[in-house]
Enzyme design. Structure first.
Site, mmCIF file in Angstrom:
data_model
loop_
_atom_site.group_PDB
_atom_site.id
_atom_site.type_symbol
_atom_site.label_atom_id
_atom_site.label_comp_id
_atom_site.label_asym_id
_atom_site.label_seq_id
_atom_site.Cartn_x
_atom_site.Cartn_y
_atom_site.Cartn_z
ATOM 1 N N SER A 244 23.632 27.480 -5.189
ATOM 2 C CA SER A 244 23.137 28.694 -4.571
ATOM 3 C C SER A 244 23.309 28.596 -3.129
ATOM 4 O O SER A 244 23.200 29.267 -2.319
ATOM 5 C CB SER A 244 21.581 28.571 -5.001
ATOM 6 O OG SER A 244 21.360 29.071 -6.288
ATOM 7 N N ARG B 248 24.616 32.281 3.431
ATOM 8 C CA ARG B 248 24.499 30.988 2.636
ATOM 9 C C ARG B 248 25.962 30.718 2.065
ATOM 10 O O ARG B 248 26.033 29.389 2.012
ATOM 11 C CB ARG B 248 23.486 31.398 1.611
ATOM 12 C CG ARG B 248 23.679 31.967 0.405
ATOM 13 C CD ARG B 248 22.801 32.356 -0.592
ATOM 14 N NE ARG B 248 22.637 33.385 -1.593
ATOM 15 C CZ ARG B 248 23.186 33.318 -2.865
ATOM 16 N NH1 ARG B 248 22.959 32.075 -3.329
ATOM 17 N NH2 ARG B 248 23.419 34.257 -3.587
ATOM 18 N N GLU C 288 13.378 16.470 -2.651
ATOM 19 C CA GLU C 288 13.932 16.796 -1.171
ATOM 20 C C GLU C 288 13.228 15.720 -0.170
ATOM 21 O O GLU C 288 14.039 15.850 0.775
ATOM 22 C CB GLU C 288 12.906 18.085 -0.933
ATOM 23 C CG GLU C 288 13.522 19.340 -1.463
ATOM 24 C CD GLU C 288 12.881 19.585 -3.015
ATOM 25 O OE1 GLU C 288 13.335 20.540 -3.786
ATOM 26 O OE2 GLU C 288 11.883 18.915 -3.389
ATOM 27 N N LYS D 148 -2.542 -11.388 4.071
ATOM 28 C CA LYS D 148 -2.741 -10.707 5.120
ATOM 29 C C LYS D 148 -3.383 -11.813 6.033
ATOM 30 O O LYS D 148 -4.553 -12.549 5.666
ATOM 31 C CB LYS D 148 -3.760 -9.697 5.284
ATOM 32 C CG LYS D 148 -3.138 -8.381 5.335
ATOM 33 C CD LYS D 148 -4.115 -7.131 5.545
ATOM 34 C CE LYS D 148 -3.164 -5.892 5.621
ATOM 35 N NZ LYS D 148 -4.125 -4.664 5.697
ATOM 36 N N GLN E 87 8.906 31.137 -3.669
ATOM 37 C CA GLN E 87 10.650 30.975 -3.242
ATOM 38 C C GLN E 87 10.921 31.295 -1.942
ATOM 39 O O GLN E 87 11.881 31.280 -1.584
ATOM 40 C CB GLN E 87 11.400 31.489 -4.415
ATOM 41 C CG GLN E 87 10.948 31.311 -5.780
ATOM 42 C CD GLN E 87 10.860 29.849 -6.108
ATOM 43 O OE1 GLN E 87 12.212 29.109 -6.072
ATOM 44 N NE2 GLN E 87 10.089 29.262 -6.241
ATOM 45 N N GLY F 96 0.953 -1.241 0.134
ATOM 46 C CA GLY F 96 0.072 0.000 -0.030
ATOM 47 C C GLY F 96 0.871 1.223 -0.042
ATOM 48 O O GLY F 96 0.321 2.301 -0.710
#
Length: 630
Positions: A349, A322, A370, A243, A431, A152
């Site tokens: 970036s 950053r 991600e 099952k 963004q 599932g």
């Protein structure tokens, strides 16, 4: 263990039968749980633990043990039963399932040393398994990783993110097993028992797909052997199961998901039916099989970090936090082989590309996926790596469920989100991360760091490596001046008072780009004869309550927070929570509507977090007619 298959299979059958019985007994005692999904996987688990995996049952945390991830976490009772079968758990303790004082929880968590990652939020186990497999490559080990999925949960997109990346990385030490038992929670699964259809999907993703009868132990053992021989790609074993297998009134019946059998007749009938299938193998056969489980080699020596030089910035430099993140990560990676970096196709970036150049063998490009980036980081962290996954902060929301499970697991994952807030400018609201502090602060054991200049950013990256548990580092796009000397020290739970005097009328607290707006406001207000105290709240969780309370007392309770974030859950809430017990309220400047494109300075002003906005707020809270508002 018995060397010939004819002697081995009957013993494995008895192990599987005992696993089914123990799963029924524990869930019946708990009056809740998932015994039927345990029954479908019992033969697979028996073969894995007693004939396939190499591990030390007495030392489940051994770094070179083969790893097992139960992605279908609702089958926790059979995982606990397996560890009882190998002698790590007392069988009687299985009856404590789901009790508040027992670590045998409804879904597995790393409170138990044989659980690497918490599961139960379906679709995450394969990504975590990929991370564990990548870690084996990092340390040069031949340990293997096995992940058991429910059919599932393969409807989850995160499964296919992991499938694609694992195939691309040619991770042949990763074996997935799908327990294709046909039935989901409320209805049959999408593919039911179309094993060939499932195999085509996995083959299309580049996996070695093997279809078997999941209740045929010979077929299971053959599949594991074929997976070991497969090179250059991972293997997915698609096991047709039922099952409730072995119990006639449960087997392949709808309506039994998440239902325990009733104590008394139901439990006794089911166990009696299973006991009738036990083979007449010698009583000590399972003990001999357990004793013959192959052990891993000796554990390697612990890794030590080489000393780090201070950041190489000087007054007058203008550097984005950053960019400093990437510089610090590369320096840290050179000093410590446990440090790994993951990125989601934005390394130029986030500046994680600097780590890639310094340690390419420990850099894992996840591409625009991600969920698998964070999931793989979880698996890496569970096996001793210190992973730093990074992307634009707004896209971490896509992986929030993985962050939540990383928190439940208390894993050593160090996330970095760049391009936070409206200060990114023209790219627009899609963004702009304006909820990321709230997202990470909501998890009680997350450390949340928000550096303002490059020196602090580098120190925060170093702090994260040594801080137990998950950490989030928020970085900014704009270049900002250097505030701190290279030898300045920072602590988790600390802050810095940058401007103060005995005349301070208001405390202004910011972080990131808004700290610089606060410093501009300090200069503007000084021209009007108003002094303010300015605090850099670089540690947003935990927060420096002592310094905040002292400042609030010194400024007669006049406190203003300013943040490039929505009003809920960020700096304002962190400060208000710290000050509320002392009766202080907080005036909060934050982004209070959906923003739009524009130049950074325009956006800061339009949405009320610029230096001018701070000046107005300070004058308002110092006027006779205004009371600070929460």
């Amino acid at each position: 263990m018995p060397q010939d298959r004819a002697a081995l299979v009957p013993v494995l059958h008895n192990v599987a039968t005992q696993l089914r019985i123990d799963s029924i007994r524990s869930t019946t005692a708990a009056e809740s749980g998932h015994p039927t999904t345990c029954a479908s996987a019992a033969d697979l688990i028996a073969a894995l633990f007693f004939a396939e995996m190499r591990f030390d049952p007495k030392h489940p945390l051994h770094p070179l043990n083969d790893r097992f991830v139960l992605s279908k976490g609702h089958a926790a009772p059979i995982l606990y039963a397996a560890w009882a079968a190998v002698g790590y758990i007392k069988r009687d303790d299985l009856l404590n399932l789901r009790k508040i004082d027992s670590d045998l929880e409804g879904h597995p968590t790393p409170r138990l040393p044989f659980v690497d990652v918490a599961t139960g939020s379906l679709g995450q186990g394969l990504a975590a398994g990929l991370g564990a497999a990548l870690n084996a490559q990092r340390i040069g080990s031949d340990y293997r990783t096995y992940a058991l999925l429910g059919d599932g949960e393969t409807a989850e997109g995160s499964v296919w993110e992991a499938a694609e990346l694992a195939a691309f990385k040619k991770v042949d030490n990763l074996v997935g097993i799908t327990d294709v038992n046909r039935l989901g929670q409320s209805r049959p699964t999408m593919w039911q028992h179309d094993l060939d259809g499932l195999a085509r999907r996995w083959s299309a993703f580049g996996w070695n797909a093997i279809v078997i009868n999941g209740h045929d132990l010979n077929a299971i053992l053959d599949a594991f052997a074929a997976a070991r021989e497969t090179k250059g790609r991972p293997t997915m074993i698609l096991a047709k199961t039922f099952k409730g297998y072995g119990v006639s009134f449960l087997q392949d019946k709808e309506g039994w998901h998440g239902k325990a059998l009733k104590a008394g007749d139901e439990e006794h009938r089911a166990i009696a039916e299973l006991e009738k299938t036990l083979n007449g193998v010698p009583a000590d056969a399972i003990d001999k099989l357990r004793d013959a489980i192959p052990k891993p080699p000796a554990a390697p020596a612990a890794t030590k970090r080489s000393p780090l030089a201070p950041p190489a910035y000087k007054p007058g430099d203008v550097v984005a936090s950053r960019e400093a993140y990437g510089t610090a990560l590369a320096r840290l990676g050179k000093a410590d082989s446990r440090i790994v970096a993951l990125d989601a196709d934005v390394g130029n970036s986030t500046f994680s590309e600097r780590f890639e150049k310094a340690a390419p063998e420990r850099f894992y490009e996840s591409y625009i996926a991600e969920q698998v980036m964070v999931g793989a980081a979880m698996g890496l962290a569970a096996r001793g790596a210190i992973p730093y996954p990074s992307t634009f902060a707004c896209f971490l929301t896509r992986a929030y469920d993985f962050l939540r499970m990383a928190a439940i697991s208390n894993l050593n994952v160090k996330l970095a989100g760049s391009h936070a807030g409206v200060s990114i400018g023209e790219d627009g609201p899609s963004q702009m991360a304006l909820e990321d502090l709230a997202m990470t602060r909501a998890e009680p054991n997350f450390t949340v760091l928000y550096p303002s200049d490059a020196v602090c950013a580098e120190r925060c990256v170093e702090l994260a490596a040594d801080q137990p548990g998950p950490v989030y580092i928020r970085t900014s796009r704009p270049k900002t001046p250097i505030l701190y000397d290279a030898n300045e020290t920072f602590t988790v739970g600390g802050s810095k008072v940058l401007r103060q005097s005995a005349r301070d009328a208001v405390t202004v607290i910011g972080a990131g780009v808004t700290l610089f707006e606060a410093l501009k406001a300090f200069d503007l207000l000084a021209k009007d004869g108003i002094a303010i105290r300015v605090i850099d709240l670089y540690s947003v969780q935990p927060v420096d309550a002592d310094t905040l309370l002292a400042a609030a007392h010194a400024t007669d309770g006049r406190v203003v927070t300013v943040e490039d974030h929505y009003a809920a859950g960020g700096i304002g809430d962190a400060v208000a929570t710290a000050l509320a017990p002392a009766g202080f309220a907080v005036h909060r400047l934050a982004v209070r509507e959906i923003p739009r494109s524009g130049k950074p300075e325009e956006l800061l002003d339009r949405f009320g977090i610029s230096a001018g906005s701070i000046v107005n707020a300070v004058k308002a809270v110092t006027s006779d007619r205004t009371v600070a508002k929460v």
